[in-house]
Design a protein around this motif. Structure first.
Motif, PDB file in Angstrom:
ATOM      1  N   HIS A 124       0.783  -1.426  -0.074  1.00  0.00           N
ATOM      2  CA  HIS A 124      -0.010   0.036  -0.018  1.00  0.00           C
ATOM      3  C   HIS A 124       0.903   1.219   0.113  1.00  0.00           C
ATOM      4  O   HIS A 124       1.747   1.466   0.766  1.00  0.00           O
ATOM      5  CB  HIS A 124      -0.887   0.009   1.371  1.00  0.00           C
ATOM      6  N   PRO A 147     -14.431  -3.355   6.507  1.00  0.00           N
ATOM      7  CA  PRO A 147     -14.133  -2.220   5.887  1.00  0.00           C
ATOM      8  C   PRO A 147     -14.263  -1.016   6.567  1.00  0.00           C
ATOM      9  O   PRO A 147     -13.400  -0.002   6.226  1.00  0.00           O
ATOM     10  CB  PRO A 147     -15.523  -2.273   4.883  1.00  0.00           C
ATOM     11  N   ASN A 181     -13.608  -8.447  -5.686  1.00  0.00           N
ATOM     12  CA  ASN A 181     -13.407  -7.246  -6.331  1.00  0.00           C
ATOM     13  C   ASN A 181     -13.846  -6.085  -5.373  1.00  0.00           C
ATOM     14  O   ASN A 181     -14.574  -6.348  -4.569  1.00  0.00           O
ATOM     15  CB  ASN A 181     -13.932  -6.881  -7.894  1.00  0.00           C
ATOM     16  N   GLU A 182     -13.777  -4.685  -5.837  1.00  0.00           N
ATOM     17  CA  GLU A 182     -14.000  -3.838  -4.933  1.00  0.00           C
ATOM     18  C   GLU A 182     -15.521  -3.668  -4.786  1.00  0.00           C
ATOM     19  O   GLU A 182     -16.061  -3.066  -3.834  1.00  0.00           O
ATOM     20  CB  GLU A 182     -13.319  -2.464  -5.359  1.00  0.00           C
ATOM     21  N   GLN A 183     -16.177  -3.958  -6.069  1.00  0.00           N
ATOM     22  CA  GLN A 183     -17.691  -3.773  -6.031  1.00  0.00           C
ATOM     23  C   GLN A 183     -18.487  -4.914  -5.305  1.00  0.00           C
ATOM     24  O   GLN A 183     -19.527  -4.966  -5.175  1.00  0.00           O
ATOM     25  CB  GLN A 183     -18.257  -3.924  -7.645  1.00  0.00           C
ATOM     26  N   CYS A 184     -17.511  -5.862  -4.754  1.00  0.00           N
ATOM     27  CA  CYS A 184     -18.024  -6.929  -4.090  1.00  0.00           C
ATOM     28  C   CYS A 184     -19.032  -7.935  -4.957  1.00  0.00           C
ATOM     29  O   CYS A 184     -20.214  -8.561  -4.487  1.00  0.00           O
ATOM     30  CB  CYS A 184     -18.939  -6.741  -2.850  1.00  0.00           C
ATOM     31  N   ASP A 200     -17.641  -8.770   3.192  1.00  0.00           N
ATOM     32  CA  ASP A 200     -17.754  -7.376   2.746  1.00  0.00           C
ATOM     33  C   ASP A 200     -18.186  -6.412   4.108  1.00  0.00           C
ATOM     34  O   ASP A 200     -18.965  -5.372   4.146  1.00  0.00           O
ATOM     35  CB  ASP A 200     -19.086  -6.862   1.884  1.00  0.00           C
ATOM     36  N   THR A 218      -7.996  -0.529   5.496  1.00  0.00           N
ATOM     37  CA  THR A 218      -8.262   0.073   4.314  1.00  0.00           C
ATOM     38  C   THR A 218      -7.343   1.249   4.301  1.00  0.00           C
ATOM     39  O   THR A 218      -7.026   1.481   3.188  1.00  0.00           O
ATOM     40  CB  THR A 218      -9.941   0.469   4.403  1.00  0.00           C
TER      41      THR A 218
END
Length: 275
Positions: free
Chosen positions: A81, A173, A253-256, A213, A131
């Motif tokens: 990161h 998250p 993916n980020e959109q779950c 998520d 995050t």
């Protein structure tokens, strides 16, 4: 879309989602690769190995760029990161490195600077960041989950919550909770602020990896089965037959909306989530 996978035969393999074909296969050492990740920009792959090293591979130029020899035992997991590399090892440390790998073949190799060393009593098998990369969670072979403050490199909480190796651990998250799985088949939820174990759920077999998520959890079992966990109801809500061997890695993916799983059956599976 491309995906990468590290295997027990020390080979990094790249697949195309569109063609479902193997695009490239690269061998770095004579020992197994433990984890891999794709850097932002999709031009460099980093792989950690049981040979104590971390390898940087250029997709564009098809060659190894850099080798980081930073541990005295196998590197079990890596995270990245903001141009910082986080490496966990069986040498009982997690190390934080600053550095950007070389971008062109033939250019001078970058010097990776050690920023922090998080010492553990035993070997570290997994790590993950929250995050915003201010907190790190680590799991050890003796079933201990550690929560670290990366801004000061200090240990906040040490929770003994598994009867064997911690296979995977990750933050929610919102960074308020940590979830961990282990060879004992347990899935544990920990409060980050207090370090208290909030709940513990059990399955019949070890859960090797998971994604979540913040509400639903999908974990991969040693048998190849995928389990959907209901955290509020503290139960397993669905079982999905996925692989014929242990599920070793899961990516979401980020959109779950999409999930990729890899297993010891040498298969990579793409899943579309239905809500």
């Amino acid at each position: 879309m491309n995906s990468t996978k590290s295997t027990k035969n020390s080979t990094l393999k790249m697949f195309s989602k569109e063609s479902k074909m193997l695009q490239r296969s690269i061998s770095f050492s004579n020992m197994a690769l433990s984890s891999c990740l794709l850097l932002p920009g999709d031009t460099t792959v980093i792989s950690s190995s049981w040979d104590n090293n971390v390898y940087f591979y250029s997709i564009a130029f098809g060659r190894r760029q850099d080798t980081l020899m930073g541990h005295d035992d196998a590197v079990s997991k890596i995270c990245w990161h903001n141009d910082r590399l986080y490496s966990a090892s069986w040498d009982s440390t997690v190390k934080v490195w600053s550095g950007v790998p070389a971008e062109m073949p033939g250019t001078k190799r970058h010097q990776f600077d050690l920023l922090a060393e998080l010492e553990h009593d035993v070997s570290v098998d997994t790590i993950n960041l929250n995050t915003v990369s201010t907190l790190l969670v680590s799991g050890t072979k003796e079933g201990v989950v550690n929560i670290w403050d990366l801004t000061t490199a200090t240990l906040l909480h040490q929770i003994s919550c598994h009867s064997g190796t911690v296979c995977d651990a990750a933050f929610s998250p919102d960074s308020r909770h940590v979830l961990s799985t282990g060879v004992d088949g347990c899935l544990n939820v920990i409060d980050v602020q207090t370090g208290m174990l909030i709940s513990s759920m059990a399955s019949e077999e070890p859960q090797r990896c998971f994604v979540w998520d913040g509400n639903s959890v999908l974990s991969g079992s040693r048998s190849g089965e995928l389990l959907v966990w209901d955290l509020l109801g503290a139960k397993i809500s669905e079982r999905i037959q996925g692989h014929t061997g242990a599920v070793t890695c899961i990516w979401m993916n980020e959109q779950c909306s999409s999930i990729i799983t890899g297993g010891e059956d040498r298969q990579i599976m793409f899943w579309k989530l239905q809500y």
